[in-house]
Design an enzyme around this catalytic site. Structure first.
Site, mmCIF file in Angstrom:
data_model
loop_
_atom_site.group_PDB
_atom_site.id
_atom_site.type_symbol
_atom_site.label_atom_id
_atom_site.label_comp_id
_atom_site.label_asym_id
_atom_site.label_seq_id
_atom_site.Cartn_x
_atom_site.Cartn_y
_atom_site.Cartn_z
ATOM 1 N N ASN A 120 -24.396 37.940 -5.352
ATOM 2 C CA ASN A 120 -25.666 37.260 -5.599
ATOM 3 C C ASN A 120 -26.848 38.054 -5.057
ATOM 4 O O ASN A 120 -27.961 37.935 -5.554
ATOM 5 C CB ASN A 120 -25.640 35.851 -5.005
ATOM 6 C CG ASN A 120 -24.888 34.895 -5.914
ATOM 7 O OD1 ASN A 120 -24.631 35.210 -7.081
ATOM 8 N ND2 ASN A 120 -24.514 33.736 -5.398
ATOM 9 N N SER A 162 -23.125 30.114 -1.291
ATOM 10 C CA SER A 162 -23.417 31.304 -2.100
ATOM 11 C C SER A 162 -24.407 32.218 -1.397
ATOM 12 O O SER A 162 -24.517 33.384 -1.752
ATOM 13 C CB SER A 162 -24.044 30.936 -3.439
ATOM 14 O OG SER A 162 -23.513 29.792 -3.973
ATOM 15 N N HIS A 172 -16.210 32.378 -1.099
ATOM 16 C CA HIS A 172 -17.193 32.110 -2.150
ATOM 17 C C HIS A 172 -16.547 32.242 -3.520
ATOM 18 O O HIS A 172 -16.249 33.342 -3.978
ATOM 19 C CB HIS A 172 -18.377 33.073 -1.990
ATOM 20 C CG HIS A 172 -19.443 32.865 -3.014
ATOM 21 N ND1 HIS A 172 -20.195 33.879 -3.529
ATOM 22 C CD2 HIS A 172 -19.877 31.738 -3.630
ATOM 23 C CE1 HIS A 172 -21.041 33.393 -4.413
ATOM 24 N NE2 HIS A 172 -20.865 32.099 -4.495
ATOM 25 N N GLU A 197 -15.226 36.014 -3.167
ATOM 26 C CA GLU A 197 -15.784 36.817 -2.069
ATOM 27 C C GLU A 197 -15.280 36.218 -0.758
ATOM 28 O O GLU A 197 -15.475 35.021 -0.506
ATOM 29 C CB GLU A 197 -17.316 36.782 -2.093
ATOM 30 C CG GLU A 197 -17.932 37.722 -3.118
ATOM 31 C CD GLU A 197 -19.460 37.681 -3.117
ATOM 32 O OE1 GLU A 197 -20.091 38.739 -3.126
ATOM 33 O OE2 GLU A 197 -20.029 36.564 -3.115
#
Ligand code: CAA
Length: 695
Positions: free
Chosen positions: A476, A405, A426, A438
């Protein structure tokens, strides 16, 4: 005649064939063609008209690209009325999808036949409008109020069999739509069937529309189009047909002017554009039929489940036999859920849990894997060790993916002798449910490996977004910034509960503190510890959440975090310990808490989100603003009707947002540094959306 509609005369039947690929959208040329076709059929004195679509579908709806522009004549409601008013029999033959304006055209014909695989629906509310060409007036007259309200307010696709049962279509027949249609017309003519305009059917019986309006409004979490559509359906029960139609049109026009319509249309096109990258044109993905998954925790098991459901073979590796069996149990649980929801049959379930899945502790089981996804503990040392082992075990050409992540994919790739084959994939937990993927492209990643990542995403029915390497990638990284903004507001006087309330009021499914409880507070705690060594002393990081973790409160999984969760109840109640810890920390830091209005909370939170999003685009981590928008929509619960944070920012006005950021910077110049791209766009009088159009 307009080229979009072909006219053919077969004896005493006129056939109007729509030919406007790819989906026969009802653009102006098609509407002109339909009017011309009806006029010509009438002049030819035929006994019946058949309308059908060439290619893969009947009309899939109005041409969404015309929305927001000056409406062009002839308008669709007039086209529908023209069709319905024809003196001869008019029949439609449906295949593919008859959606929105497409179903409205079909409802304007006197009889409808469909192939069994056809689907119908009125999905306009999902685009922020409502059926504006008679759908809210005609559908209740054929299907009844209850079914019409359900179909119109949810926008769901209805299968042909159900549509037949509801009376939306009159007959199902297998075959080519033209042949099926002609056969039905001949049958109707032979039976002497009369014209049957839906507008002449009796008005449907009213229900408690106020209660339904209220219920739909609540369910929409701020989305207004479904509730507005209820009022249009209400008009069908209270007004004569053509007055009802005028009411529908007025409400349609009102919705067309809303920001929500802009946001939802942006989401529609961006969802389709996000996976289309110029750099991948002509690049063939590597074939993938068997994948490996390393680690069988919640994430690994979710990824394995998604892969199995898409027909891939899966080899899952765990460290011990016990852990491998536990992973099998998790996958079994996920697949049973899919079986219960009717997504897979009992036989499919058995096959998936049998031959398609192998769990093991031996990397040798990965020998024939085309692609391997690592989903182990989030530690660089552990990841490097796993990738060195993958390098040794996997066949040449296998794609090696990490589900990290935050961590540096370049560094992970350097642990192998084949960095060109390494990529980040991801996923978001639960990976078999969440739509976002992702695709993280590292410095050495080969183009066909990127293409393989996107092809896998498509196969798993994900929305795949290309991201560059940085701490947290797109989603994130932005989350970390707006979450920090929320933490600052808590230190300065707001409560986590007020912030959560403001954001659910904005349209998020959950506020940031409730989300943290769901994800596990240990995750943020680990991140804070990881970043502590390199943290700039000007950064303000509260410590009360660390104390909460030290005391064993990790959120929902331990029963307490920002909220306390009672057994059997999903929603928590505020945790008084949190309030006490916050107060103690403010006192320690010498902060005198101040009141925050709900408006200020929203402005600060959104400004932080937009500013970091602008950095992410400016630095090329996301290619286009729409990539950020889709990331936040599909991975972070951003309300779809705003289109994403950057579409929302465009609608609010970038100059106002930049002015806010500059004002906030007076107190905290370290955190509130305006993103260069935002400054540039404001200076040039442009918007984020201009960058989407530039490709
Ligand atoms: N208008 C313009 N373009 C459309 C379109 C529409 N209604 N529907 C689809 N397209 C375009 C897509 O953007 C895509 O274009 P690109 O290839 O350039 O990306 C192309 O057609 C193919 O579409 P999909 O990739 O979505 O193809 P699919 O096979 O996966 O799905 C579909 C086909 C089910 C029809 C899906 O496209 C869809 O749901 N379309 C929207 C249907 C809809 O909402 N209709 C209602 C319109 S509103 C209305 O009709 C208002 C009214 O009452 C007057």
């Amino acid at each position: 005649m307009s080229d979009a509609i072909a006219y053919e005369r077969i004896g005493d039947i006129a056939v109007l064939k729509a030919q406007n690929p790819p989906v026969n959208a009802l653009g102006q040329a098609v509407r002109i063609g339909l009017i011309e076709g009806m006029d010509r059929a009438e002049a030819d004195g035929v006994r019946a008209v058949l309308i059908y679509g060439d290619g893969s579908t009947f009309f899939a709806g109005a041409d969404i690209r015309e929305f927001g522009k000056t409406p062009l004549e002839p308008y669709l409601p007039d086209v529908c009325n023209r069709i319905e008013a024809a003196p001869m029999l008019v029949v439609s033959a449906l295949h593919g999808t008859a959606l929105g304006g497409g179903l409205e055209v079909a409802l304007a014909t006197h009889y409808r036949v469909a192939v069994p695989a056809a689907r119908v629906g009125l999905p306009e509310v999902l685009l922020g409008v409502l059926p504006g060409a008679g759908g809210t007036q005609r559908l209740p007259r054929v299907a009844g109020i209850e079914a019409a309200l359900d179909i119109i307010t949810t926008g769901r696709h209805v299968g042909a069999a159900e549509a037949l049962e509801l009376g939306v279509i009159d007959k199902l027949a297998e075959g080519d739509p033209r042949e099926v249609g002609l056969a039905f017309v001949r049958e109707l003519l032979a039976d002497g069937a009369p014209r049957r305009p839906v507008s002449e059917l009796p008005a449907p019986t009213p229900v408690d529309f106020d209660a339904i309006h209220e219920q739909v409004l609540r369910k929409g979490r701020g989305q207004i189009s479904p509730a507005t559509a209820v009022r249009a359906v209400q008009a069908a029960t209270e007004l004569p047909f053509f007055e009802g139609l005028a009411c529908e049109r007025a409400l349609f026009r009102e919705l067309m002017e809303t920001d929500q319509r802009q946001g939802l249309i942006h989401a529609f096109f961006s969802e389709r554009a996000v996976g289309k990258l110029p750099e991948l044109v002509g690049v063939e993905p590597r074939p993938v039929s068997a994948i490996g998954v390393i680690g069988g925790g919640t994430m690994g098991a979710g990824i394995a489940t998604a892969a199995l459901l898409s027909g891939l073979r899966v080899a899952l590796i765990e460290m011990t036999g016990e852990a491998a069996e536990a992973a099998r149990g998790r996958i079994e649980g996920n697949l049973s859920g899919a079986r219960k929801r009717g997504k897979i049959s009992d036989a499919q379930y058995a096959a998936l849990m049998g031959d398609a899945l192998a769990v093991s502790t031996d990397y040798g089981a990965l020998a024939d894997a085309d692609l391997v996804i690592e989903a182990v503990f989030e530690s660089m040392d552990v990841k490097k060790e796993v990738f060195a082992r993958l390098d040794a075990a996997c066949k040449p050409g296998a794609v090696l993916a990490t589900n990290t992540s935050y961590l540096d994919v370049n560094e992970i790739a350097a642990a192998t002798t084949r960095p060109a084959d390494v990529i980040g994939l991801h996923f978001f937990s639960p990976a078999h449910v969440m739509r976002l993927l992702e695709v993280v492209v590292a410095d050495a990643t080969a183009p066909d490996v990127v293409a393989t990542g996107f092809a896998l995403g498509k196969r798993l029915k994900k929305i795949s977004v290309r991201a560059g390497v940085c701490d947290g990638f797109i989603g994130n990284r932005i989350l970390a910034t707006y979450r920090t903004c929320a933490d600052h507001m808590v230190l300065d006087g707001a409560s986590p509960y007020q912030i959560d309330k403001v954001l659910t009021g904005f349209g998020f499914a959950m506020g940031p503190f409730a989300v943290a409880d769901l994800a596990g507070l240990d995750i943020g705690w680990a991140t804070r510890k990881r970043k502590a060594a390199t943290r700039d002393p000007r950064e303000r990081v509260p410590t009360y959440a660390d104390v909460l973790c030290e005391e064993g409160n990790f959120g929902q999984k331990t029963g307490a975090g920002y909220y306390i969760y009672e057994a059997g109840r999903r929603a928590g109640v505020p945790n008084p310990r949190v309030t006490a810890l916050i107060e103690a920390e403010r006192a320690d830091r010498g902060i005198t808490p101040r009141d925050f209005s709900d408006d200020e909370i929203l402005r600060r939170y959104m400004a932080a989100m937009v500013n970091e999003s602008a950095r992410v685009v400016g630095e090329g981590i996301a290619r286009r603003p729409l990539d950020v928008d889709m990331t936040l929509l599909f991975g972070y619960g951003f309300p779809r009707y705003y289109g994403g944070p950057l579409k929302w920012a465009d609608i609010q006005g970038l100059d106002g947002l930049l002015a806010d950021i500059r004002r906030f910077a007076e107190d905290d110049p370290w955190f509130w540094q305006p993103a260069p791209l935002l400054e540039q766009l404001v200076a040039e009088g442009r918007q984020f959306d201009d960058l989407n159009k530039a490709g």
